[in-house]
Design a protein around this motif. Structure first.
Motif, PDB file in Angstrom:
ATOM      1  N   VAL A   4      98.644 -10.856 -15.824  1.00 58.17           N
ATOM      2  CA  VAL A   4      97.284 -11.249 -16.188  1.00 58.17           C
ATOM      3  C   VAL A   4      96.729 -12.301 -15.229  1.00 58.17           C
ATOM      4  N   SER A   5      97.539 -13.260 -14.825  1.00 60.72           N
ATOM      5  CA  SER A   5      97.034 -14.297 -13.927  1.00 60.72           C
ATOM      6  C   SER A   5      96.644 -13.712 -12.564  1.00 60.72           C
ATOM      7  N   THR A   6      97.360 -12.684 -12.115  1.00 65.01           N
ATOM      8  CA  THR A   6      97.021 -12.028 -10.847  1.00 65.01           C
ATOM      9  C   THR A   6      95.738 -11.219 -10.992  1.00 65.01           C
ATOM     10  N   VAL A   7      95.609 -10.513 -12.102  1.00 67.83           N
ATOM     11  CA  VAL A   7      94.397  -9.729 -12.351  1.00 67.83           C
ATOM     12  C   VAL A   7      93.187 -10.664 -12.452  1.00 67.83           C
ATOM     13  N   PHE A   8      93.370 -11.782 -13.155  1.00 62.75           N
ATOM     14  CA  PHE A   8      92.286 -12.770 -13.254  1.00 62.75           C
ATOM     15  C   PHE A   8      91.916 -13.287 -11.872  1.00 62.75           C
ATOM     16  N   GLY A   9      92.917 -13.641 -11.081  1.00 62.53           N
ATOM     17  CA  GLY A   9      92.660 -14.161  -9.735  1.00 62.53           C
ATOM     18  C   GLY A   9      91.897 -13.174  -8.878  1.00 62.53           C
ATOM     19  N   ASN A  10      92.273 -11.902  -8.957  1.00 61.41           N
ATOM     20  CA  ASN A  10      91.575 -10.866  -8.191  1.00 61.41           C
ATOM     21  C   ASN A  10      90.123 -10.742  -8.646  1.00 61.41           C
ATOM     22  N   LYS A  11      89.909 -10.812  -9.961  1.00 62.06           N
ATOM     23  CA  LYS A  11      88.544 -10.741 -10.498  1.00 62.06           C
ATOM     24  C   LYS A  11      87.721 -11.941 -10.017  1.00 62.06           C
ATOM     25  N   LEU A  12      88.331 -13.114 -10.038  1.00 60.34           N
ATOM     26  CA  LEU A  12      87.649 -14.324  -9.591  1.00 60.34           C
ATOM     27  C   LEU A  12      87.240 -14.209  -8.122  1.00 60.34           C
ATOM     28  N   VAL A  13      88.141 -13.741  -7.287  1.00 64.08           N
ATOM     29  CA  VAL A  13      87.832 -13.548  -5.862  1.00 64.08           C
ATOM     30  C   VAL A  13      86.699 -12.538  -5.701  1.00 64.08           C
ATOM     31  N   GLN A  14      86.768 -11.438  -6.461  1.00 66.62           N
ATOM     32  CA  GLN A  14      85.740 -10.401  -6.375  1.00 66.62           C
ATOM     33  C   GLN A  14      84.362 -10.959  -6.713  1.00 66.62           C
ATOM     34  N   ILE A  15      84.267 -11.678  -7.803  1.00 66.05           N
ATOM     35  CA  ILE A  15      82.980 -12.238  -8.213  1.00 66.05           C
ATOM     36  C   ILE A  15      82.484 -13.244  -7.186  1.00 66.05           C
ATOM     37  N   ARG A  42      95.005 -16.814  -6.377  1.00 71.31           N
ATOM     38  CA  ARG A  42      96.233 -16.119  -5.976  1.00 71.31           C
ATOM     39  C   ARG A  42      97.101 -15.726  -7.177  1.00 71.31           C
ATOM     40  N   GLY A  43      96.701 -16.112  -8.365  1.00 70.50           N
ATOM     41  CA  GLY A  43      97.466 -15.784  -9.558  1.00 70.50           C
ATOM     42  C   GLY A  43      98.689 -16.649  -9.752  1.00 70.50           C
ATOM     43  N   GLU A  44      98.756 -17.767  -9.036  1.00 72.17           N
ATOM     44  CA  GLU A  44      99.898 -18.669  -9.151  1.00 72.17           C
ATOM     45  C   GLU A  44      99.816 -19.533 -10.402  1.00 72.17           C
ATOM     46  N   LYS A  45      98.606 -19.756 -10.887  1.00 72.11           N
ATOM     47  CA  LYS A  45      98.378 -20.560 -12.093  1.00 72.11           C
ATOM     48  C   LYS A  45      97.459 -19.782 -13.018  1.00 72.11           C
ATOM     49  N   SER A  46      97.588 -20.069 -14.306  1.00 71.05           N
ATOM     50  CA  SER A  46      96.681 -19.500 -15.305  1.00 71.05           C
ATOM     51  C   SER A  46      95.705 -20.584 -15.739  1.00 71.05           C
ATOM     52  N   PRO A  47      94.432 -20.226 -15.916  1.00 69.00           N
ATOM     53  CA  PRO A  47      93.439 -21.233 -16.300  1.00 69.00           C
ATOM     54  C   PRO A  47      93.528 -21.593 -17.774  1.00 69.00           C
ATOM     55  N   THR A  48      93.206 -22.829 -18.086  1.00 71.69           N
ATOM     56  CA  THR A  48      93.060 -23.253 -19.484  1.00 71.69           C
ATOM     57  C   THR A  48      91.696 -22.759 -19.966  1.00 71.69           C
ATOM     58  N   LEU A  49      91.452 -22.879 -21.248  1.00 69.59           N
ATOM     59  CA  LEU A  49      90.143 -22.504 -21.782  1.00 69.59           C
ATOM     60  C   LEU A  49      89.040 -23.348 -21.163  1.00 69.59           C
ATOM     61  N   GLU A  50      89.303 -24.637 -20.986  1.00 68.84           N
ATOM     62  CA  GLU A  50      88.310 -25.525 -20.375  1.00 68.84           C
ATOM     63  C   GLU A  50      88.015 -25.101 -18.935  1.00 68.84           C
ATOM     64  N   THR A  51      89.055 -24.719 -18.209  1.00 71.37           N
ATOM     65  CA  THR A  51      88.879 -24.272 -16.834  1.00 71.37           C
ATOM     66  C   THR A  51      88.100 -22.970 -16.779  1.00 71.37           C
ATOM     67  N   LEU A  52      88.377 -22.055 -17.703  1.00 76.78           N
ATOM     68  CA  LEU A  52      87.610 -20.806 -17.761  1.00 76.78           C
ATOM     69  C   LEU A  52      86.121 -21.092 -17.928  1.00 76.78           C
ATOM     70  N   GLN A  53      85.801 -22.041 -18.808  1.00 79.58           N
ATOM     71  CA  GLN A  53      84.390 -22.371 -19.037  1.00 79.58           C
ATOM     72  C   GLN A  53      83.772 -23.009 -17.803  1.00 79.58           C
ATOM     73  N   LYS A  54      84.502 -23.904 -17.128  1.00 80.01           N
ATOM     74  CA  LYS A  54      83.995 -24.520 -15.898  1.00 80.01           C
ATOM     75  C   LYS A  54      83.691 -23.465 -14.841  1.00 80.01           C
ATOM     76  N   ILE A  55      84.609 -22.503 -14.700  1.00 81.19           N
ATOM     77  CA  ILE A  55      84.436 -21.461 -13.685  1.00 81.19           C
ATOM     78  C   ILE A  55      83.251 -20.574 -14.042  1.00 81.19           C
ATOM     79  N   ALA A  56      83.155 -20.170 -15.298  1.00 81.57           N
ATOM     80  CA  ALA A  56      82.028 -19.339 -15.729  1.00 81.57           C
ATOM     81  C   ALA A  56      80.706 -20.063 -15.478  1.00 81.57           C
ATOM     82  N   ASP A  57      80.653 -21.342 -15.829  1.00 80.87           N
ATOM     83  CA  ASP A  57      79.438 -22.132 -15.599  1.00 80.87           C
ATOM     84  C   ASP A  57      79.130 -22.233 -14.107  1.00 80.87           C
ATOM     85  N   GLY A  58      80.160 -22.451 -13.306  1.00 82.88           N
ATOM     86  CA  GLY A  58      79.977 -22.561 -11.856  1.00 82.88           C
ATOM     87  C   GLY A  58      79.472 -21.273 -11.229  1.00 82.88           C
TER      88      GLY A  58
END
Length: 113
Positions: A4-15, A42-58
């Motif tokens: 999941v962390s790798t899939v998330f990372g790939n999605k983040l890079v894509q966006i 790179r999928g090395e770390k998984s985001p916390t809920l707070e980090t997810l919100q920061k990224i979405a806002d950014g």
């Protein structure tokens, strides 16, 4: 689907790349260190809920958009130049934002003459 962390990372890079902003610009918009953003991408770390919100806002998207691994970013999102302007102004004071807004208005009005 993969880790999941790798899939998330790939999605983040894509966006991020679809919006035309660098990893450093995104980290700045999210008030995060660029090294941490790199680890997330790179999928090395998984985001916390707070980090997810920061990224979405950014990224000016919802957390749902960020976590929807089955589809691309909706087409109605902001273009890369608009996102760069937002990135430059996001962490400014209201007074600074007002000055920037007024300068943009002046530039646009002068350009249309």
């Amino acid at each position: 689907m993969g880790k999941v962390s790798t899939v998330f990372g790939n999605k983040l890079v894509q966006i991020r790349t679809d919006l035309g902003i660098s990893q450093e610009e995104l980290a700045f918009k999210c008030n995060m260190h660029s090294a941490h953003m790199g680890q997330l991408e790179r999928g090395e770390k998984s985001p916390t809920l707070e980090t997810l919100q920061k990224i979405a806002d950014g990224l000016c998207i919802t957390v749902s958009d960020l976590l929807n691994f089955d589809s691309a970013l909706p087409a109605n999102k902001l273009d890369s130049k608009t996102n760069k302007i937002i990135a430059l102004t996001q962490n400014r004071t209201d007074a600074e934002k007002a000055k920037i807004y007024n300068m943009i208005k002046i530039l646009i009005n002068n350009h249309s003459e």
